[in-house]
Design an enzyme around this catalytic site. Structure first.
Site, PDB file in Angstrom:
ATOM      1  N   SER A  60      -9.850  -0.340   7.024  1.00 43.34           N
ATOM      2  CA  SER A  60      -9.247  -0.257   5.684  1.00 43.34           C
ATOM      3  C   SER A  60      -8.641  -1.532   5.142  1.00 43.34           C
ATOM      4  O   SER A  60      -8.373  -1.614   3.944  1.00 43.34           O
ATOM      5  CB  SER A  60      -8.181   0.824   5.659  1.00 43.34           C
TER       6      SER A  60
ATOM      7  N   LYS B 276       0.854  -1.186   0.000  1.00 44.42           N
ATOM      8  CA  LYS B 276       0.000   0.000   0.000  1.00 44.42           C
ATOM      9  C   LYS B 276       0.890   1.236   0.000  1.00 44.42           C
ATOM     10  O   LYS B 276       1.926   1.270   0.686  1.00 44.42           O
ATOM     11  CB  LYS B 276      -0.889  -0.031   1.244  1.00 44.42           C
TER      12      LYS B 276
ATOM     13  N   SER C 212      -9.823   2.017   2.841  1.00 45.64           N
ATOM     14  CA  SER C 212      -8.956   2.748   1.948  1.00 45.64           C
ATOM     15  C   SER C 212      -7.982   1.879   1.167  1.00 45.64           C
ATOM     16  O   SER C 212      -7.442   2.316   0.160  1.00 45.64           O
ATOM     17  CB  SER C 212      -8.172   3.779   2.748  1.00 45.64           C
TER      18      SER C 212
HETATM   19  N1  GLN Z   1     -13.156   4.294   6.259  1.00 42.80           N
HETATM   20  C1  GLN Z   1     -12.496   4.770   7.442  1.00 42.80           C
HETATM   21  C2  GLN Z   1     -12.109   6.220   7.251  1.00 42.80           C
HETATM   22  O1  GLN Z   1     -12.415   6.747   6.256  1.00 42.80           O
HETATM   23  C3  GLN Z   1     -11.310   3.908   7.758  1.00 42.80           C
HETATM   24  C4  GLN Z   1     -10.107   4.164   6.951  1.00 42.80           C
HETATM   25  C5  GLN Z   1      -8.909   3.367   7.356  1.00 42.80           C
HETATM   26  O2  GLN Z   1      -9.032   2.345   8.048  1.00 42.80           O
HETATM   27  N2  GLN Z   1      -7.739   3.863   6.988  1.00 42.80           N
HETATM   28  O3  GLN Z   1     -11.507   6.825   8.085  1.00 42.80           O
END
Ligand code: GLN
Length: 484
Positions: A176, A77, A152
């Site tokens: 994420s 990532k 994400s």
């Molecule tokens: N969807 C969550 C957010 O937008 C989690 C994102 C993540 O785990 N990096 O913050």
């Protein structure tokens, strides 16, 4: 077709000399060339560098070396530092920045012999649930390219699900890893806070972030966790717990394991197909010998608000370092303040700006007590809910997401709807637990569905044991999207 193999299948073939790491790596590179134009999982990759690492792995294999990931191509990532490679966090603000060092997890993958290749797509600075917030364009779901792959870590999940790599590494702040794993039909593991070093992971919300793997099956998740877990003095929040043998936890047996179903998780907006698939999965585990009982997590209704206050507050401080001086891109201005403003204005995307503004607001004098401090108190109550529940059960089961993957654009202009879709995944981070998402079925329209299991802090062995036992009894994880 080496790119379709799991880690355990590939390492067996490499050890027996049936295949070389170069062949496996080339096979992934060919797959990327064939399908990534459609999927946009990779922001960049360096084939020459990947093949050079593969040749080094082949030389080590030829000299009789054996390491857990020797010769296995793993995608990263775009938020994890890999020395000498681009690090953009899917943002424009980092410009042509290259990492000057390896993250601890990168170092550990190297020590385990992995071929580390490719920067995979994500929501900018890991803020989002769909990968639509990437400055490099959205990644697409391999089961239906009109749909989001989740986020994400959308790129990490797509790359695994579409066989563009053997496994990938990602970060999970509020879901994420697990949410895109669920929506793309692969396995995603978020380790306990403190289990894996965050050194070299670009910080989003430091009290919530953890690094973890996305894989094609549970055994591979256990292998990856065994490699990346452990003590690291460079991360002060890392916990020096001994690393157990996670593979040994995969007994195939769940007899006597107690699984809790939170009664507060029957939320509005829960898709009937998702509900049915999760219930069937839990029934299967029960048939295999697990004991299932209802539990209560009374503060569930406050979880989303608590998360979005704490995460944005921490993000607003963490992202202050991107000001056009130390890293990446700069837009000139008449004064230093003008330069900062112009750089941040041009460099950050809309969602990141929204989070910085929200976070700055909840930390500002006059509002701190009403929002940030209160959220911290509610965080303690949420954690307490889970620790109480774990006195009665070993694991907690739920859907990973309330719906299957939605269409690209469907929620893009409705941040609140997007935030609400994180209901089942965020508490795990707020409470510092471990969690896994495993494939548990398909919607009528052919989109994958995920079962989430949550474990107590450092309860990864039980988590992996149950996930593996379920996987052994089902075939969902063997299904692949028809793409390319
Ligand atoms: N969807 C969550 C957010 O937008 C989690 C994102 C993540 O785990 N990096 O913050």
């Amino acid at each position: 077709m080496p790119h379709t193999l799991t880690i355990s299948q590939l390492t067996d073939k490499l050890a027996q000399g049936e295949l070389s790491s170069r062949e496996a790596t080339q096979s992934c590179l060919d797959r990327i060339a064939a399908v990534d134009g459609q999927l946009n999982a990779f922001i960049s990759h360096d084939p020459e560098d990947a093949l050079a690492q593969a040749d080094a792995a082949d030389a080590a294999l030829a000299s009789g070396k054996s390491k857990p990931l020797l010769g296995v191509p793993i995608a990263m990532k775009d938020v994890i530092a890999v020395n000498g490679h681009p690090l953009n966090c899917a943002s424009k603000i980092l410009g042509d920045f290259n990492s000057p060092y390896d993250a601890t997890v990168t170092e550990k993958l190297r020590e385990a012999g992995a071929v580390i290749f490719g920067r995979v797509n994500m929501d900018e600075f890991a803020m989002g649930s769909s990968t639509e917030n990437s400055a490099f364009g959205p990644a697409r779901n391999p089961w239906n390219p009109d749909c989001i792959p989740g986020g994400s870590s959308g790129g990490s999940a797509v790359a695994v699900a579409a066989d563009e790599c053997i496994a990938s590494l990602a970060s999970d702040t509020g879901g994420s890893i697990r949410q895109p794993a669920a929506l793309c039909g692969c396995v995603g593991l978020k380790p306990t806070y403190g289990r894996v070093s965050r050194y070299g992971l670009v910080a989003f919300a430091s009290s919530l972030d953890q690094v973890g793997p996305l894989t094609k099956d549970v055994r591979d998740a256990a292998t990856m966790l065994g490699v990346i877990a452990g003590e690291d003095k460079r991360d002060s929040t890392n916990v020096p717990e001994p690393v157990p043998d996670y593979i040994a936890a995969l007994t195939g047996d769940v007899k006597g394991l107690k699984i809790g179903l939170p009664k507060e998780y029957q939320v509005e907006g829960l898709d009937p197909e998702v509900k049915a698939a999760t219930e069937a999965a839990v029934a299967k585990l029960e048939k295999q010998g697990a004991e299932v009982k209802e539990i209560s997590l009374p503060h569930t209704q406050y979880a989303i608000a608590t998360y979005y206050i704490i995460a944005t507050a921490e993000a607003s401080t963490n992202l202050a370092r991107f000001e056009g001086v130390r890293y990446g891109a700069r837009v000139d201005g008449a004064s230093p303040e003008e330069m900062n403003r112009a750089t941040r204005g041009a460099g950050f995307g809309e969602e990141v700006k929204r989070r910085i503004i929200l976070g700055t607001y909840v930390l500002s004098s006059g509002y701190y007590d009403a929002y940030y401090l209160r959220a911290q108190k509610v965080r303690t109550l949420i954690r307490q809910d889970f620790l109480n529940a774990f006195k009665e059960v070993d694991l907690i089961a739920s859907p990973t997401t309330p719906t299957p993957a939605f269409k690209i654009g469907e929620k893009a202009n409705d941040p609140l709807q997007m935030y609400l879709s994180d209901i089942f995944t965020i508490s795990c981070n707020v409470a510092g637990l471990c969690g896994i998402s495993i494939p548990c079925g398909f919607s009528v329209s052919g989109l994958p569905l995920g079962l989430q299991l949550l474990g107590k802090p450092f309860g990864e062995p039980d988590l992996l044991r149950a996930a593996h036992a379920y996987e052994q009894a089902t075939e969902w994880h063997t299904k692949r999207p028809k793409i390319g």
